[in-house]
Design a protein around this motif. Structure first.
Motif, PDB file in Angstrom:
ATOM      1  N   PRO A   5       0.821  -1.227   0.000  1.00 17.66           N
ATOM      2  CA  PRO A   5       0.000   0.000   0.000  1.00 17.66           C
ATOM      3  C   PRO A   5       0.847   1.266   0.000  1.00 17.66           C
ATOM      4  CG  PRO A   5      -0.900  -1.628   1.523  1.00 17.66           C
ATOM      5  CD  PRO A   5       0.397  -2.178   1.055  1.00 17.66           C
ATOM      6  N   GLU A   6       1.957   1.226   0.711  1.00 14.70           N
ATOM      7  CA  GLU A   6       2.833   2.411   0.733  1.00 14.70           C
ATOM      8  C   GLU A   6       3.428   2.670  -0.640  1.00 14.70           C
ATOM      9  OE1 GLU A   6       2.963  -0.083   2.845  1.00 14.70           O
ATOM     10  OE2 GLU A   6       2.274   0.850   4.719  1.00 14.70           O
ATOM     11  N   GLN A   7       3.847   1.583  -1.326  1.00 16.75           N
ATOM     12  CA  GLN A   7       4.416   1.740  -2.661  1.00 16.75           C
ATOM     13  C   GLN A   7       3.382   2.232  -3.653  1.00 16.75           C
ATOM     14  OE1 GLN A   7       5.913  -2.265  -3.051  1.00 16.75           O
ATOM     15  NE2 GLN A   7       8.029  -1.657  -2.572  1.00 16.75           N
ATOM     16  N   ARG A   8       2.145   1.713  -3.523  1.00 16.73           N
ATOM     17  CA  ARG A   8       1.079   2.180  -4.415  1.00 16.73           C
ATOM     18  C   ARG A   8       0.812   3.667  -4.208  1.00 16.73           C
ATOM     19  NH1 ARG A   8      -1.229  -3.096  -3.595  1.00 16.73           N
ATOM     20  NH2 ARG A   8      -2.405  -2.370  -1.769  1.00 16.73           N
ATOM     21  N   ALA A   9       0.890   4.110  -2.954  1.00 13.34           N
ATOM     22  CA  ALA A   9       0.668   5.529  -2.668  1.00 13.34           C
ATOM     23  C   ALA A   9       1.750   6.388  -3.318  1.00 13.34           C
ATOM     24  CB  ALA A   9       0.645   5.765  -1.157  1.00 13.34           C
ATOM     25  N   VAL A  10       2.988   5.925  -3.266  1.00 10.36           N
ATOM     26  CA  VAL A  10       4.078   6.665  -3.894  1.00 10.36           C
ATOM     27  C   VAL A  10       3.903   6.716  -5.403  1.00 10.36           C
ATOM     28  CG1 VAL A  10       6.567   6.657  -4.339  1.00 10.36           C
ATOM     29  CG2 VAL A  10       5.717   6.178  -2.041  1.00 10.36           C
ATOM     30  N   ILE A  11       3.507   5.575  -5.999  1.00  9.13           N
ATOM     31  CA  ILE A  11       3.272   5.530  -7.446  1.00  9.13           C
ATOM     32  C   ILE A  11       2.184   6.524  -7.836  1.00  9.13           C
ATOM     33  CG2 ILE A  11       2.463   4.092  -9.350  1.00  9.13           C
ATOM     34  CD1 ILE A  11       3.763   1.697  -7.898  1.00  9.13           C
ATOM     35  N   ARG A  12       1.083   6.519  -7.070  1.00  8.45           N
ATOM     36  CA  ARG A  12      -0.011   7.437  -7.370  1.00  8.45           C
ATOM     37  C   ARG A  12       0.445   8.896  -7.270  1.00  8.45           C
ATOM     38  NH1 ARG A  12      -2.813   6.428  -3.421  1.00  8.45           N
ATOM     39  NH2 ARG A  12      -2.521   8.345  -2.239  1.00  8.45           N
ATOM     40  N   GLN A  13       1.202   9.212  -6.233  1.00  6.84           N
ATOM     41  CA  GLN A  13       1.692  10.586  -6.070  1.00  6.84           C
ATOM     42  C   GLN A  13       2.630  10.972  -7.211  1.00  6.84           C
ATOM     43  OE1 GLN A  13       3.496  10.364  -2.212  1.00  6.84           O
ATOM     44  NE2 GLN A  13       1.547  10.056  -1.154  1.00  6.84           N
ATOM     45  N   ALA A  14       3.491  10.027  -7.609  1.00  4.87           N
ATOM     46  CA  ALA A  14       4.425  10.314  -8.699  1.00  4.87           C
ATOM     47  C   ALA A  14       3.678  10.583  -9.996  1.00  4.87           C
ATOM     48  CB  ALA A  14       5.409   9.161  -8.866  1.00  4.87           C
ATOM     49  N   VAL A  15       2.636   9.788 -10.264  1.00  3.71           N
ATOM     50  CA  VAL A  15       1.827   9.995 -11.469  1.00  3.71           C
ATOM     51  C   VAL A  15       1.147  11.356 -11.429  1.00  3.71           C
ATOM     52  CG1 VAL A  15      -0.203   9.185 -12.724  1.00  3.71           C
ATOM     53  CG2 VAL A  15       1.480   7.537 -11.891  1.00  3.71           C
ATOM     54  N   GLU A  16       0.625  11.732 -10.279  1.00  4.40           N
ATOM     55  CA  GLU A  16      -0.061  13.019 -10.153  1.00  4.40           C
ATOM     56  C   GLU A  16       0.902  14.180 -10.378  1.00  4.40           C
ATOM     57  OE1 GLU A  16      -1.755  12.798  -6.290  1.00  4.40           O
ATOM     58  OE2 GLU A  16      -3.466  11.555  -6.902  1.00  4.40           O
ATOM     59  N   TRP A  17       2.107  14.080  -9.793  1.00  6.28           N
ATOM     60  CA  TRP A  17       3.091  15.145 -10.005  1.00  6.28           C
ATOM     61  C   TRP A  17       3.513  15.194 -11.473  1.00  6.28           C
ATOM     62  CZ3 TRP A  17       3.508  19.087  -7.175  1.00  6.28           C
ATOM     63  CH2 TRP A  17       3.426  19.033  -5.781  1.00  6.28           C
ATOM     64  N   HIS A  18       3.693  14.032 -12.087  1.00  2.00           N
ATOM     65  CA  HIS A  18       4.096  13.974 -13.493  1.00  2.00           C
ATOM     66  C   HIS A  18       3.049  14.622 -14.378  1.00  2.00           C
ATOM     67  CE1 HIS A  18       4.588  12.020 -17.466  1.00  2.00           C
ATOM     68  NE2 HIS A  18       5.880  12.160 -17.202  1.00  2.00           N
ATOM     69  N   GLN A  19       1.778  14.336 -14.114  1.00  2.00           N
ATOM     70  CA  GLN A  19       0.702  14.917 -14.910  1.00  2.00           C
ATOM     71  C   GLN A  19       0.628  16.427 -14.711  1.00  2.00           C
ATOM     72  OE1 GLN A  19      -1.231  13.216 -17.120  1.00  2.00           O
ATOM     73  NE2 GLN A  19      -1.897  15.263 -17.746  1.00  2.00           N
TER      74      GLN A  19
END
Length: 345
Positions: A5-19
């Motif tokens: 879950p922690e890794q998924r949260a980081v992935i989601r945040q990274a995608v949001e920042w990238h967008q």
């Protein structure tokens, strides 16, 4: 392996920042938040870089005009649509897309390295100090370290969470290093490096050599030159001095560090040195030069205290001329004649 879950949260945040970055939506506050997010964990930097790397690979494929098939776990809703659609265009020859996984891995790793380096620089603090002849500088760094820069000095600072790095490009500087365990303070030169945690030391670039003087604590001096297949590492303690040269590091020599470093602090107290030696040090650091009119004076040692600022050579000239005003052994025996004067180089 499924992400936590922690890794998924980081992935989601990274995608949001990238967008957000791709959409041009970063204002000044968002930039600060983005830098803080990157600095919070190395995993944030690596995940953001991984997404950027994947984007580069995919864009490279799309530029070639190769159609992409939907992944097997994505439902094609067109097959369930209840609307009349235009007949499909004539089928183009089938093109099989074969990814060269080795090339993709290499490309991704290169992009990742570039991005990690880029964002590592964003979360660090860089600073430059430059002085001219006849000018001294004193600055307090963000970590509490005090830097004294002598004339014609250039220093480049690169601080991050792991190390405090300084490059002595030219000149001389004194460092009163703030102690931080696990975050060493390293000064690099062409002839070698000096590493400390919390101490007071100076480095002076003399052209073909670099002089390291320790006033307090202990440093490790590493020569750039390699002897017998190894780089020499020399511990240097208070009131010791080491000279770095193209052939390596000298053995530590005992010195009076306080007196050695007064020049860099822009303050000097005369204590038995010859007048000619003091003149040479002043002229090394100023564009206004002290000229000795009476050669005999250059060999003499003052027998009374004399204090002055090296940045004010006129003060030194005035005091010496006044002190020798009635000196009977002057060349030519001219009582009252000046023995020093100033000239602009």
């Amino acid at each position: 392996m499924n992400p936590t879950p922690e890794q998924r949260a980081v992935i989601r945040q990274a995608v949001e920042w990238h967008q957000l970055i791709n959409d041009g939506g970063l204002d000044q506050n968002s930039r600060r938040e983005f830098r803080s997010w990157l600095q919070a964990s190395p995993s944030h930097v690596h995940e953001f870089a991984r997404i950027c790397a994947l984007e580069v690979v995919l864009q490279g494929s799309l530029k070639k005009g190769v159609p992409r098939a939907l992944p097997g776990n994505v439902i094609n809703f067109d097959s369930y649509a209840c609307v009349t659609r235009r007949p499909p265009p004539p089928q183009m020859p089938t093109v099989t897309l074969r990814f060269n996984t080795k090339k993709i891995a290499v490309a991704a790793s290169v992009v990742l390295a570039v991005i990690v380096t880029l964002f590592a620089s964003l979360v660090s603090t860089d600073k430059v100090i430059v002085t001219q002849l006849g000018h001294w500088d004193k600055q307090l760094l963000e970590d509490g370290t005090v830097v004294y820069a002598g004339p014609r000095t250039k220093l480049r600072f690169h601080f991050n969470g792991d190390v405090r790095s300084v490059r002595l490009v030219r000149g001389e500087a004194l460092f009163e290093v703030a102690k931080e365990l696990g975050r060493p303070f390293i000064v690099s030169t062409d002839a070698g490096t000096v590493q400390a945690v919390g101490t007071e030391f100076a480095t002076a670039d003399r052209g073909d050599t670099v002089v390291v003087t320790v006033a307090e604590g202990k440093v490790i001096v590493t020569a750039t030159a390699i002897r017998d297949g190894m780089q020499s590492m020399t511990p240097v303690v208070a009131d010791q001095q080491v000279v770095l040269s193209p052939t390596g590091a000298s053995a530590p020599a005992e010195v009076n560090a306080e007196r050695e470093l007064k020049w860099i602090r822009d303050w000097y107290e005369y204590d038995g040195e010859r007048v000619g030696d003091i003149v040479a040090q002043i002229n090394l650091r100023n564009d206004v030069q002290v000229v000795v009119d009476d050669p005999q004076v250059a060999r003499l040692r003052l027998n009374q205290p004399l204090t002055f600022k090296p940045s004010q050579p006129e003060d030194f000239v005035r005091k010496v001329n006044r002190w020798y005003e009635n000196y009977p052994q002057k060349t030519g025996g001219q009582t009252g004649a000046k023995v020093l004067h100033l000239e602009r180089s």
